[in-house]
Design an enzyme around this catalytic site. Structure first.
Site, PDB file in Angstrom:
ATOM      1  N   ALA B  32     -15.388 -18.363  -0.840  1.00  0.00           N
ATOM      2  CA  ALA B  32     -15.544 -19.823  -0.792  1.00  0.00           C
ATOM      3  C   ALA B  32     -14.315 -20.428  -0.136  1.00  0.00           C
ATOM      4  O   ALA B  32     -13.750 -21.413  -0.609  1.00  0.00           O
ATOM      5  CB  ALA B  32     -15.773 -20.391  -2.186  1.00  0.00           C
ATOM      6  N   ASN B  93      -6.552 -28.476   4.760  1.00  0.00           N
ATOM      7  CA  ASN B  93      -6.809 -29.009   6.100  1.00  0.00           C
ATOM      8  C   ASN B  93      -8.168 -28.585   6.627  1.00  0.00           C
ATOM      9  O   ASN B  93      -8.551 -28.950   7.717  1.00  0.00           O
ATOM     10  CB  ASN B  93      -5.702 -28.598   7.080  1.00  0.00           C
ATOM     11  CG  ASN B  93      -5.866 -27.173   7.590  1.00  0.00           C
ATOM     12  OD1 ASN B  93      -6.371 -26.315   6.873  1.00  0.00           O
ATOM     13  ND2 ASN B  93      -5.451 -26.928   8.813  1.00  0.00           N
ATOM     14  N   CYS B 196     -19.924   0.542  12.007  1.00  0.00           N
ATOM     15  CA  CYS B 196     -20.355   1.358  13.141  1.00  0.00           C
ATOM     16  C   CYS B 196     -19.273   1.417  14.214  1.00  0.00           C
ATOM     17  O   CYS B 196     -19.160   2.393  14.931  1.00  0.00           O
ATOM     18  CB  CYS B 196     -21.643   0.809  13.748  1.00  0.00           C
ATOM     19  SG  CYS B 196     -23.116   1.393  12.908  1.00  0.00           S
ATOM     20  N   CYS B 208      11.907   5.591   8.422  1.00  0.00           N
ATOM     21  CA  CYS B 208      13.250   5.603   9.005  1.00  0.00           C
ATOM     22  C   CYS B 208      13.455   4.453   9.995  1.00  0.00           C
ATOM     23  O   CYS B 208      14.563   3.928  10.110  1.00  0.00           O
ATOM     24  CB  CYS B 208      13.549   6.945   9.671  1.00  0.00           C
ATOM     25  SG  CYS B 208      13.816   8.251   8.451  1.00  0.00           S
TER      26      CYS B 208
END
Lengths: 570, 668
Positions: B32, B93, B196, B208
């Protein structure tokens, strides 16, 4: 290296921090200047029907923080409105639709001011200078065509960008009126296309730096660490000098020569990362510093040539840049340097070399601008800002100009003429992917509205009857199809061409199918298409008010069945 | 109450059968957020699931009825929303169902509340939960006519993709980034699935590079965000997915780094004391750097790092360092100097320490948590300085550190509208299927037997649904499409046949029983069985045979799948069983594969010519030109990639740490 702390200026003066946080995701696209422009905008929506495309458009502008919006709509909320308009509630029933929608839209963003005008359109428009407060107009179909014509004529005088849009069933479209000269500096080109390092036209400071960095390279005197950190820009410049010595002072120009040149670079070292970077950059970086023809066309436009006291800043700068170009045979340097493998100090030096050259170029352009201002006695209030000149110089290779044109309005009893676009549009008729058929179907739809509506205040007047809204949609289909076919025939005639069967029959069939779909919907909107159109229009509004990105010029249609858009220039 | 006549527009455009189908549908919306809010508004305004249950009853007849175990329930019309997130300021926004007063509340609940105001008669069910939860099993997904994905991450997208394949429910996948968007309809055996096309995996940096030999700004940012920050403020055993030991790492150096991290834990114990900042600073920017510097072989072709001393730098700052840092922290678009970065670091350490000591024992890095961002930005810059790497502004670092993807209202509105348009097309094809013929057996919906070839009359794939691309930055091609592509025959996710394995809760059924059942039902010769944890049975592994199946079911977190692989010379496709533990129903077998009939086609041969000869799996749509389509798609993908690159301030290396792939366009 003692450093006293610098005075800390207030946080970004244009955008306070909380706002910055709320708008973070969009500021990364159009920046603080775009946001400021959006916040200075006042949008007027002229809404006469039950459609919600205009409201959906406003929603997409209120969220990112448009300054003001006004809805002009004299209707009262009905049951039908409650079924389609997300920005109305049960308690709105019987109240003014404009006022209620404004109230609920404003809830989306407390930073935005909304206003409602409930005066009837036909009296509103009779007031003097009624559109002056607005910076952009949205007009929703259906609308009385004589009023639409008045809006367009006033908008042209005031140079207010105006959008006129339709949304019917699976289809929608919008027309855009932009000012006759609508220049855009910040077009947001693809960053890979904007790197301009002038490797084929280096200046003394850059060559000096290159010599410092590559000195001893050929003799093998550089230690491994220094060699591995020569910036690739210097490597290319170094090998270009070699190339020139071997090729009578000529630079690699053709693809074959550049490939050959790349081999030369590679011969310097087979493994080092900076050599890899240099080789990878050969094809895209060795470009002559000449602007595209469309940019030259803008620099040579009459607006840039014939300047006067009120000439907009853009054209003054264009004049100065044209002067610069005539002088130096290249545009001002943008000055940006891409990331590369280098020692930090060297990279900063290199950046500074490009930056100071860019500054010098901009300063030269600015000096010319000032000279122009003096020569035309321009008021100091109208003085071009330094920053604007800087910006222009940075983006000079990618500026864009839209020549705004009025959109066609179907009027009762008047034939539709395409004028200087007739030939191009007749060509469109024969293109299978073109949406000109949809354009003509909407034009015929408007013609039907124009001929079947009469002002409500006249005796027996029937306000805005749209095709398919009554009982007999088959009769309406026939009428609108007839109008559309006439438009097609007149267009072919006006263009002075001939389209033969089976192509002719096919295109008429295509137009008929669009018409049938439009009439079948009876003027009803499908919510997701209205929402989509609201997204498209809002996106174009943002382009127009921020003067960023290249806008649609000047018609865009959407075919929901095929899920695709098409644009036309009319 | 006499309800408004909301049908007029919808009915005229959609026609009666489709309108009816839309109104009696039950749909799932996963997410949502940006797209989700818009999809929900569209669904509500288009009348999805608005038919009151009382008038309903037709739809239940089409539910799977192969087994006594599958409860035959009429499908209740409505919209179900699942979202795990809460509302943040930076959502407002574009996520228009949320207001300022909703910040920190669950998105699912607020979305339902706001959308219900439009039409109180809509049936919205809101779940504030993770879609990975066990309750959202295959049966749950089978309860829907259609699923919408409006997600922001790859893992959840892949999960829902798999669940929809297993449940044989059509899925509409979508995403946006900046001005771009994409919508893809997915249906088992008919179209490509989400997996796929392989998605680029998150790039993992060699440990490193991050800890010893950084050469790019991103290396220092990852160090600050994924190593230093969690060591100081996170849970101590934090291991990050974007840093890993790779072949490029020397074992010796990795061991030393462990010691280094151990020492940092001691520093952490100083938190709250006045010398904390100094201890941290000297540890990571002096002691550790000096240790690195002493390893001369590391710096033969690299410039060695230059260590820093807290005292020396601080002496050069003529102000209260914390207050100074606080003021600087508001200037996030300027590149701070070396001393500025020290000040901001001190300020952020001060704030974070007091947070850690006042009820927030574990702080996680969050790009929208300004204190954590201040810390990461200043620490990354200081490290960059040490290694001679260019410094960046906090604004730029935020984008790199947080994988921020620009998001705007218009793109969400457009993409969501396109999702619903595709939904109409799919539902139209479902409506036709309902009228014409009975729904084919879910498990036979294999690529070689598409519906269209079965009825012998070409019909557009999924009612003419398309892959839709949005690029509103361009003008000529804002919305474009590409025909849907048939499933990739060797896709590991959608090529198997999916079925269910019902296990009674109180059964003693063992793995042995399952092996026997499979041999008998599918006619396997040699085969293996794999769970998420690995292989549990193959011809040479019989140790587990006496184990009870309920053990495997309860060992799995969330939903458990069991993959059966044919090990014979001419293998059949894999069979994926979703395990369901059920309370006993009288008379039912304690172990049951559903449906009873399972027909597994052969696995496709490797040679591509053979694939091409398979009859019936070609898309019957004449406009589909596979090559042109693939090209178009690539172009569009490049567009999307390009947009991502642009979004990342043009830094190609940053792109690689983005955890999402090409069609995994994101909007949080």
């Amino acid at each position: 290296m003692a450093t006293a702390p610098q005075d800390v200026p207030p946080p970004l003066k244009d955008i306070p921090t909380a706002k910055e946080k709320k708008y973070d995701r969009q500021l990364r696209l159009w920046g603080a200047s775009g946001q400021v422009a959006l916040e200075e905008t006042h949008i007027l929506l002229v809404n006469s029907g039950p459609g919600v495309t205009g409201v959906e458009t406003l929603k997409n502008l209120v969220l990112p923080g448009v300054g003001h919006f006004t809805i002009l709509d004299s209707a009262v909320v009905s049951e039908a409105d409650l079924g389609v308009n997300f920005f109305l509630e049960d308690a709105s029933l019987g109240k003014f639709r404009a006022a209620e929608t404004v109230r609920l839209l404003m809830e989306l963003n407390p930073g935005v001011e909304g206003h409602a005008i409930t005066e009837p359109l036909e009296t509103f428009i009779t007031q003097d200078n009624v559109f002056a407060p607005y910076s952009l107009i949205l007009a929703a179909a259906p609308i009385d065509p004589t009023i639409l014509a008045q809006i367009q004529s006033q908008a042209r005088t005031l140079q207010i960008p105006t959008f006129y849009f339709h949304c019917v069933g699976y289809f929608s479209c919008f027309s855009v009126l932009l000012p006759p000269a609508f220049p855009i500096v910040d077009t947001h080109p693809d960053p890979t296309a904007t790197t301009d390092l002038r490797l084929l036209a280096p200046w003394p400071a850059l060559m000096q730096f290159t010599k410092e960095k590559t000195g001893g390279l050929e003799e093998g005197k550089l230690n491994a660490q220094d060699k591995a950190h020569i910036p690739w820009v210097c490597l290319l410049l170094h090998y270009l000098e070699q190339w020139k010595e071997q090729h009578d002072g000529k630079l690699p120009a053709s693809y074959a020569e550049k490939t050959e040149f790349r081999k030369l670079v590679r011969s310097g070292d087979p493994h080092e990362e900076n050599w890899d970077e240099a080789c990878a950059a050969v094809l895209k970086s060795l470009n002559p510093p000449t602007p595209s023809s469309s940019v030259r066309e803008i620099l040579e436009a009459p607006e840039a040539r014939d300047i006067n006291t009120t000439t907009p800043a853009f054209w003054l700068i264009a004049n100065a840049v044209q002067h610069f170009y005539t002088e130096h045979k290249q545009l001002p340097l943008p000055g940006a340097v891409p990331d590369m493998k280098a020692q930090s100090a060297d990279y900063i030096k290199l950046q500074n070399i490009y930056k100071s050259k860019a500054r010098e170029d901009a300063a030269e352009v600015l000096a010319h601008v000032r000279k122009l201002e003096q020569s035309i006695d321009r008021s100091p209030d109208l003085a071009v800002e330094d920053k604007e000149v800087e910006n222009f110089c940075k983006g000079a290779a990618h500026i864009h100009l839209v020549r705004g044109r009025p959109f066609q309005i179907a009027q009762a009893g008047e034939a539709i003429m395409f004028g200087d676009r007739a030939k191009a549009m007749a060509m469109e008729l024969t293109m299978p992917e073109s949406l000109i058929g949809l354009y003509i179907a909407f034009l015929a739809w408007d013609t039907f509205v124009a001929t079947h509506s009469s002002p409500a205040h006249e005796a027996g007047g029937q306000a805005l009857k749209v095709p398919g809204s009554g009982e007999d949609w088959e009769a309406d289909t026939e009428k609108v199809t007839g109008i559309a076919h006439t438009v097609v025939d007149n267009l072919i005639k006006e263009a002075g061409t001939l389209i033969e069967d089976p192509e002719y029959a096919e295109l008429k069939q295509k137009v008929s199918e669009f018409v049938q779909e439009l009439v079948r919907a009876g003027g009803g909107e499908l919510h997701n298409i209205a929402s989509l159109t609201g997204g498209l229009v809002a996106q174009e509004v943002i382009k127009a008010v921020t003067r960023q990105y290249v806008p649609v010029d000047n018609w865009c249609g959407f075919d929901g069945v095929g899920s695709r858009t098409g644009v036309l220039r009319l | 109450m006499q309800r408004r006549d909301r049908d007029s527009g919808i009915l005229q455009s959609l026609g009666k059968p489709l309108t009816k189908r839309v109104k009696e549908s039950r749909v799932l919306l996963v997410g949502a957020g940006g797209i989700g809010c818009e999809v929900l508004k569209n669904l509500v305004c288009c009348g999805f699931g608005t038919l009151p249950q009382a008038q309903h009853g037709l739809n239940g007849a089409t539910a799977e009825t192969q087994s006594g175990h599958t409860a035959v329930m009429p499908r209740q019309p409505g919209i179900v929303v699942i979202d795990l997130d809460t509302i943040d300021l930076s959502n407002l926004n574009r996520q228009f169902l949320f207001r300022k007063q909703h910040i920190k509340k669950p998105k699912a609940f607020v979305a339902k509340e706001t959308a219900s105001q439009f039409n109180p008669s809509v049936n919205i069910e809101a779940h504030h939960a993770s879609v990975f939860d066990r309750q959202y099993n295959v049966e749950f997904f089978e309860g829907f006519d259609l699923v919408f994905n409006a997600l922001d991450n790859l893992a959840a997208r892949r999960h829902v993709n798999k669940m929809c394949l297993a449940a044989d429910v059509p899925l509409i996948e979508s995403g946006t980034t900046g001005f771009n968007g994409q919508v893809q309809a997915i249906k088992k055996g008919v179209t490509e699935c989400y997996d796929c096309n392989p998605k680029p995996v998150q790039k993992s940096f060699p440990i490193c590079t991050i800890r010893s030999t950084p050469s790019q700004p991103i290396h220092c940012i990852v160090w600050a965000r994924s190593y230093l920050f969690p060591e100081l403020f996170g849970t101590s055993e934090e291991d990050s997915t974007d840093v890993g030991v790779t072949e490029a790492d020397s074992a010796e150096e990795v061991a030393k780094l462990k010691v280094e991290a151990e020492a940092l834990k001691n520093v952490r114990r100083m938190m709250g004391k006045s010398e904390f900042a100094q201890e941290v600073f000297d540890k990571v920017f002096h002691d550790d750097i000096e240790r690195l510097r002493s390893m001369s072989e590391m710096w033969q072709s690299r410039k060695p790092p230059q260590s820093l001393r807290y005292d020396a730098l601080k002496a050069e700052i003529d102000a209260d360092i914390i207050k100074h840092g606080q003021a600087l922290a508001t200037r996030d678009q300027t590149t701070w100097s070396l001393h500025d970065n020290l000040a901001v670091l001190c300020y952020s350490l001060d704030v974070l320490s007091s947070r850690a000591q006042t009820g927030e024992p574990v702080i996680e890095f969050d790009k929208d948590d300004k204190d954590t961002l201040d810390f990461v930005a200043s620490a990354a810059n200081l490290r960059s300085h040490v290694f001679g790497i260019p410094l960046h502004s906090e604004w730029e670092i935020k984008q790199m550190a947080g994988n921020i993807i620009p998001a705007i209202a218009t793109s969400n509105a457009l993409t969501a509208s396109l999702c619903v348009m595709e939904a109409f097309k799919i539902m139209r094809s479902q409506a036709q299927a309902q009228n014409g013929l009975s729904k084919p057996n879910a498990n036979n919906n294999h690529p070689t037997t598409t519906q269209s070839s079965m009825i012998g009359k070409p019909e557009p794939t999924l009612g003419g649904a398309k892959m839709v691309f949005l690029n509103s930055r361009s003008t000529e091609r804002m919305v474009t499409t590409q025909g849907l592509v048939p499933p990739r025959p060797d896709c590991p996710v959608c090529s198997p046949v999916y079925a269910k394995l019902a296990v009674s809760a109180n059964t003693n059924a063992t793995l042995q029983d399952l092996v026997l059942l499979l041999q008998q039902r599918v006619g396997y010769d040699e085969f293996s069985i794999t769970t998420d944890a690995g292989v549990i049975y193959d011809p040479d592994l019989e140790d587990n045979l006496p184990k009870q199946l309920t053990e495997y079911a309860s060992a799995a977190q969330g939903n458990s799948f069991v993959t059966v692989t044919d090990e014979s010379d001419l293998p059949k496709v894999d069979l994926v069983l979703s395990m369901m533990v059920q309370s006993t129903t009288d008379g039912a077998d304690s172990l049951q594969v559903i449906p009873e009939q399972i027909s597994l086609p052969l696995k496709p041969q490797k040679a591509p010519e053979v694939d091409g000869d398979l009859d019936g799996d070609a898309d019957p749509e004449p406009v589909l030109l596979p090559n042109a389509g693939a090209k178009r798609k690539r172009d569009a993908e490049e567009e999307v990639e390009g947009a991502k690159k642009r979004a990342k301030a043009g830094k190609a290396e940053v792109l690689e740490v983005d955890d999402d792939g090409v069609i995994t366009l994101d909007d949080d």
